[in-house]
Design an enzyme around this catalytic site. Structure first.
Site, mmCIF file in Angstrom:
data_model
loop_
_atom_site.group_PDB
_atom_site.id
_atom_site.type_symbol
_atom_site.label_atom_id
_atom_site.label_comp_id
_atom_site.label_asym_id
_atom_site.label_seq_id
_atom_site.Cartn_x
_atom_site.Cartn_y
_atom_site.Cartn_z
ATOM 1 N N ILE A 117 12.571 -20.109 3.483
ATOM 2 C CA ILE A 117 14.086 -20.178 3.315
ATOM 3 C C ILE A 117 14.821 -18.939 3.296
ATOM 4 O O ILE A 117 15.892 -18.647 3.458
ATOM 5 C CB ILE A 117 14.603 -21.274 2.287
ATOM 6 C CG1 ILE A 117 14.374 -20.764 0.878
ATOM 7 C CG2 ILE A 117 13.797 -22.704 2.435
ATOM 8 C CD1 ILE A 117 15.275 -21.586 -0.050
ATOM 9 N N SER A 153 28.029 -12.523 2.545
ATOM 10 C CA SER A 153 27.981 -13.919 3.035
ATOM 11 C C SER A 153 28.031 -14.168 4.592
ATOM 12 O O SER A 153 29.162 -13.428 5.035
ATOM 13 C CB SER A 153 29.060 -14.917 2.525
ATOM 14 O OG SER A 153 28.887 -16.193 2.937
ATOM 15 N N ARG A 154 27.335 -14.809 5.335
ATOM 16 C CA ARG A 154 27.257 -15.108 6.622
ATOM 17 C C ARG A 154 28.269 -16.162 7.091
ATOM 18 O O ARG A 154 28.584 -16.443 8.083
ATOM 19 C CB ARG A 154 26.057 -15.156 7.185
ATOM 20 C CG ARG A 154 24.954 -14.321 7.116
ATOM 21 C CD ARG A 154 25.175 -13.020 7.365
ATOM 22 N NE ARG A 154 24.295 -11.899 7.469
ATOM 23 C CZ ARG A 154 24.042 -10.920 6.469
ATOM 24 N NH1 ARG A 154 24.788 -10.861 5.492
ATOM 25 N NH2 ARG A 154 23.120 -10.096 6.719
ATOM 26 N N SER A 155 28.782 -16.904 5.980
ATOM 27 C CA SER A 155 29.500 -18.132 6.416
ATOM 28 C C SER A 155 30.780 -17.893 6.936
ATOM 29 O O SER A 155 31.345 -18.568 7.988
ATOM 30 C CB SER A 155 29.792 -18.914 4.955
ATOM 31 O OG SER A 155 28.696 -19.397 4.565
ATOM 32 N N GLY A 188 14.469 -19.035 7.715
ATOM 33 C CA GLY A 188 15.746 -19.600 6.875
ATOM 34 C C GLY A 188 17.173 -19.523 7.459
ATOM 35 O O GLY A 188 17.960 -20.065 7.009
ATOM 36 N N ASP A 197 22.576 -28.119 1.492
ATOM 37 C CA ASP A 197 21.411 -27.239 1.665
ATOM 38 C C ASP A 197 20.500 -27.958 2.084
ATOM 39 O O ASP A 197 19.623 -27.682 3.145
ATOM 40 C CB ASP A 197 21.184 -26.393 0.589
ATOM 41 C CG ASP A 197 22.119 -25.392 0.367
ATOM 42 O OD1 ASP A 197 22.586 -24.732 1.243
ATOM 43 O OD2 ASP A 197 22.080 -24.821 -0.753
ATOM 44 N N ALA A 208 10.615 -22.678 -7.730
ATOM 45 C CA ALA A 208 11.110 -23.865 -8.541
ATOM 46 C C ALA A 208 12.633 -23.540 -8.701
ATOM 47 O O ALA A 208 13.294 -24.148 -9.503
ATOM 48 C CB ALA A 208 10.486 -24.121 -9.649
ATOM 49 N N LYS A 251 27.318 -22.256 -8.147
ATOM 50 C CA LYS A 251 26.726 -23.690 -7.328
ATOM 51 C C LYS A 251 26.624 -24.760 -8.560
ATOM 52 O O LYS A 251 26.852 -25.781 -8.352
ATOM 53 C CB LYS A 251 25.465 -23.606 -6.410
ATOM 54 C CG LYS A 251 25.675 -22.609 -5.285
ATOM 55 C CD LYS A 251 24.637 -22.662 -4.702
ATOM 56 C CE LYS A 251 24.357 -22.274 -3.086
ATOM 57 N NZ LYS A 251 23.345 -22.431 -2.164
ATOM 58 N N ASN A 288 27.477 -26.959 -2.981
ATOM 59 C CA ASN A 288 27.609 -25.870 -2.206
ATOM 60 C C ASN A 288 28.822 -26.190 -1.103
ATOM 61 O O ASN A 288 29.197 -25.050 -0.415
ATOM 62 C CB ASN A 288 26.387 -25.419 -1.464
ATOM 63 C CG ASN A 288 26.227 -26.096 -0.087
ATOM 64 O OD1 ASN A 288 27.004 -27.339 -0.139
ATOM 65 N ND2 ASN A 288 25.614 -25.464 0.893
HETATM 66 N N1 LIG Z 1 18.181 -20.250 4.319
HETATM 67 C C1 LIG Z 1 19.276 -20.655 3.324
HETATM 68 O O1 LIG Z 1 20.249 -21.520 3.493
HETATM 69 C C2 LIG Z 1 18.802 -20.684 1.755
HETATM 70 C C3 LIG Z 1 19.572 -21.458 0.887
HETATM 71 C C4 LIG Z 1 19.199 -20.897 -0.680
HETATM 72 C C5 LIG Z 1 18.299 -19.979 -1.015
HETATM 73 N N2 LIG Z 1 17.775 -19.074 0.137
HETATM 74 C C6 LIG Z 1 17.096 -18.036 -0.173
HETATM 75 O O2 LIG Z 1 15.958 -18.495 -1.082
HETATM 76 C C7 LIG Z 1 15.719 -17.495 -1.829
HETATM 77 C C8 LIG Z 1 15.822 -18.134 -3.462
HETATM 78 O O3 LIG Z 1 16.844 -18.432 -3.607
HETATM 79 P P1 LIG Z 1 17.250 -19.334 -5.086
HETATM 80 O O4 LIG Z 1 18.599 -19.604 -5.106
HETATM 81 O O5 LIG Z 1 16.447 -20.645 -5.171
HETATM 82 O O6 LIG Z 1 17.017 -18.202 -6.204
HETATM 83 P P2 LIG Z 1 16.491 -18.736 -7.648
HETATM 84 O O7 LIG Z 1 17.094 -19.928 -8.276
HETATM 85 O O8 LIG Z 1 16.790 -17.466 -8.629
HETATM 86 O O9 LIG Z 1 14.890 -18.865 -7.654
HETATM 87 C C9 LIG Z 1 14.054 -17.766 -7.662
HETATM 88 C C10 LIG Z 1 12.645 -18.347 -7.261
HETATM 89 O O10 LIG Z 1 11.792 -17.240 -6.782
HETATM 90 C C11 LIG Z 1 10.720 -17.186 -7.882
HETATM 91 N N3 LIG Z 1 10.425 -15.661 -8.030
HETATM 92 C C12 LIG Z 1 10.996 -14.570 -8.400
HETATM 93 N N4 LIG Z 1 10.358 -13.367 -8.405
HETATM 94 C C13 LIG Z 1 9.149 -14.061 -8.196
HETATM 95 C C14 LIG Z 1 7.733 -13.105 -7.950
HETATM 96 N N5 LIG Z 1 7.810 -11.913 -8.340
HETATM 97 N N6 LIG Z 1 6.799 -13.949 -7.725
HETATM 98 C C15 LIG Z 1 6.649 -15.267 -7.484
HETATM 99 N N7 LIG Z 1 8.089 -15.921 -7.522
HETATM 100 C C16 LIG Z 1 9.085 -15.176 -7.847
HETATM 101 C C17 LIG Z 1 11.166 -17.874 -9.177
HETATM 102 O O11 LIG Z 1 10.120 -18.087 -9.722
HETATM 103 P P3 LIG Z 1 10.150 -18.101 -11.294
HETATM 104 O O12 LIG Z 1 10.992 -19.338 -11.895
HETATM 105 O O13 LIG Z 1 8.918 -17.719 -12.041
HETATM 106 O O14 LIG Z 1 11.253 -16.975 -11.856
HETATM 107 C C18 LIG Z 1 11.895 -18.926 -8.529
HETATM 108 O O15 LIG Z 1 11.141 -20.057 -8.081
HETATM 109 C C19 LIG Z 1 16.668 -16.359 -1.793
HETATM 110 O O16 LIG Z 1 16.100 -15.363 -0.869
HETATM 111 C C20 LIG Z 1 17.640 -16.983 -1.030
HETATM 112 O O17 LIG Z 1 18.411 -16.173 -0.344
HETATM 113 C C21 LIG Z 1 17.981 -19.488 1.129
#
Ligand SMILES: NC(=O)c1ccc[n+]([C@@H]2O[C@H](COP(=O)([O-])OP(=O)(O)OC[C@H]3O[C@@H](n4cnc5c(N)ncnc54)[C@H](OP(=O)(O)O)[C@@H]3O)[C@@H](O)[C@H]2O)c1
Length: 280
Positions: free
Chosen positions: A223, A20-22, A246, A108, A135, A71, A92
């Protein structure tokens, strides 16, 4: 706000948590604002979350952030849930109230919108169709915040189509689920494209998306923040699209948390950004 004579305490609960970067962000702000305090990574397993959260008041913590895998489960533990966090379906940030009870928030979506406005002060959510890929948890915060800011049309696409359909049904207009196979064509006429999937993250393949149909005027945001420039952002930048990574979302979601705990609304300065970039 904590008592001024007390050493100020907050942290992030997660498992794993050491990535975590927090801590770096909040400890930068303690120093910046001349406050005596610390923000710690707290390695808490899923089964320990309830006890850990309930221990916050006795330990003198102003509150904590939550990351994977806490979360959603925290929704059943805190005493009150902010309506926005309830809609997003995740907490969060937990704030300890003066009587020791716990309030749950989600910052977020705030962080996401701030990161876009920071990159483009003239950005308008109603400028044209917005395409959101993914999603998962991140997508929920992005979708709710874009809809609340006045987006008129959000085209939602996810590898597992039933998750996109479920979100479109839950949130309603302006979100519309489209078929995964139509993702390349869905970019036609879009004013904005957002990747909320984990694709493009370090250790993951690039998002499989052809940008040919995307107008050059569209803003492209990802993101994912490790790496800072995902293959999607590189491809978008090379063809002339403006891009937002992001990191701004991560940095900006921390601001209202610090404010809720310590009464100071901190800023995302160039110095902070450089420091966190050096660590990512
Ligand atoms: N910048 C920020 O502050 C911030 C905040 C939150 C998250 N994030 C980043 O956002 C990313 C997602 O996080 P999350 O918490 O939303 O994860 P999550 O709830 O696990 O959701 C993952 C998403 O990625 C999709 N996915 C996974 N493998 C895939 C593939 N091979 N092809 C196409 N789609 C694929 C999933 O689709 P399916 O439904 O089909 O599995 C789902 O929509 C991470 O990298 C995280 O670090 C950044």
């Amino acid at each position: 706000m904590s008592h001024p004579d007390r050493f100020l305490l907050a942290g992030v609960m997660g498992w794993p948590v050491m990535h975590s970067r927090s801590p770096k962000i909040h400890n930068f702000w303690f120093a910046k604002h001349g406050l005596a305090g610390t923000y710690a990574p707290l390695a808490i397993r899923a089964e320990g979350l309830r006890a850990a959260l309930r221990a916050l008041p006795a330990l003198g913590f102003a509150g904590c952030n939550l990351t994977i895998p806490h979360k959603e489960t925290a929704l059943d533990i805190v005493d009150r849930i902010d309506p926005l966090a309830r809609r997003i379906g995740a907490i969060n940030c937990v704030v300890v109230a003066p009587d020791g009870s716990l309030d749950g928030f989600n910052h977020d979506g705030f962080g996401y919108i701030e990161s876009i406005v920071e990159a483009d002060a003239k950005w308008r959510p109603d400028a044209g169709p917005i395409v959101v890929i993914g999603a998962g948890g991140g997508a929920r915060a992005v979708l709710v915040s874009l809809a609340d800011r006045g987006a008129r049309e959000i085209r939602l696409l996810n590898r597992s189509p039933e998750r996109a359909q479920a979100l479109a049904q839950e949130f309603g207009a302006p979100i519309r689920a489209l078929a995964w196979n139509d993702r390349h064509g869905a970019l036609d006429g879009a004013a904005m494209l957002v990747n909320t999937t984990s694709q493009g993250m370090a250790g993951q393949p690039a998002l499989d998306l052809a940008l040919d149909k995307l107008p050059i005027s569209a803003l492209v945001s990802d993101i994912v923040y490790i790496p800072r420039e995902t293959p999607l952002l590189t491809a978008a930048r090379r063809r002339g699209n403006r891009t937002v990574n992001g990191l701004g979302m991560l940095l900006n979601q921390a601001r209202p948390a610090f404010h809720a705990w310590f009464g100071v609304m901190p800023e995302v300065t160039a110095e902070l950004r450089t420091m966190i970039e050096a660590a990512t």
